[in-house]
Design a protein around this motif. Structure first.
Motif, PDB file in Angstrom:
ATOM      1  N   LYS A 197       1.265   3.997  -2.833  1.00  0.00           N
ATOM      2  CA  LYS A 197       1.068   5.575  -2.955  1.00  0.00           C
ATOM      3  C   LYS A 197       2.162   6.524  -3.239  1.00  0.00           C
ATOM      4  O   LYS A 197       1.699   8.114  -3.758  1.00  0.00           O
ATOM      5  CB  LYS A 197       0.658   5.696  -1.315  1.00  0.00           C
ATOM      6  N   GLN A 227       0.511  -1.236   0.034  1.00  0.00           N
ATOM      7  CA  GLN A 227       0.078   0.060  -0.400  1.00  0.00           C
ATOM      8  C   GLN A 227       1.105   1.303   0.507  1.00  0.00           C
ATOM      9  O   GLN A 227       0.903   2.209  -0.596  1.00  0.00           O
ATOM     10  CB  GLN A 227      -0.529   0.258   1.485  1.00  0.00           C
ATOM     11  N   LYS A 228       2.412   1.042   1.107  1.00  0.00           N
ATOM     12  CA  LYS A 228       3.234   2.913   0.463  1.00  0.00           C
ATOM     13  C   LYS A 228       3.358   2.607  -0.703  1.00  0.00           C
ATOM     14  O   LYS A 228       3.955   3.848  -1.194  1.00  0.00           O
ATOM     15  CB  LYS A 228       3.881   2.155   1.660  1.00  0.00           C
TER      16      LYS A 228
END
Length: 110
Positions: A100, A96-97
Motif C-alpha cells: 500500500k 500488504q501494508k
C-alpha cells in the motif's frame, strides 16, 4: 535444602511408574539403581545424574524433558507451530501494508 526441580521431577517419576504398574523394585532393577535410591529420587531427597535421568526416562517411555519440566515434545512442537502461524499472519499483514505504501509513493512520484 531440597531443590524444587528434583521434587517435581520425582513426583513425575513416581506418577509415571505407578500409572505403568511398576513397583519400585521393578523400575530400580530395570534402571540399575537401588530401590532406596529410587525412593529418594521420587521423594526429591536425592538428585540424579544425566545418565540416571536418561535411563529412568527411557524405562518409563518418556523424554527427559517431561521428567524435568512436565512437557512433552508434542507440546513444544504445538507451541512452535502456533508461533509460526502467528508470524505468517503478521508477515502477511506487513507485506500488504508495505505494498500500500509503495502504491502511495508511486502515485506521489508520478
Amino acid at each position: 535444602m531440597v531443590d524444587e526441580l528434583y521434587v517435581e521431577a520425582g513426583k513425575r517419576i513416581r506418577k509415571l511408574r505407578k500409572s505403568l504398574g511398576y513397583s519400585e523394585e521393578e523400575l530400580s532393577a530395570t534402571v540399575g539403581i537401588t530401590r532406596k535410591f529410587l525412593y529418594e529420587v521420587e521423594t526429591g531427597k536425592s538428585g540424579f545424574s544425566a545418565d540416571k535421568l536418561f535411563k529412568i526416562a527411557r524405562a518409563l517411555g518418556v523424554g527427559c524433558d517431561y521428567i524435568l519440566m512436565g512437557v512433552v515434545k508434542s507440546d513444544i512442537e504445538k507451541e512452535i507451530s502456533e508461533t509460526e502461524k502467528l508470524l505468517e499472519i503478521h508477515y502477511s499483514a506487513l507485506r500488504q501494508k508495505m505494498e500500500k505504501l509503495r502504491g502511495i509513493m508511486q502515485k506521489e512520484s508520478d
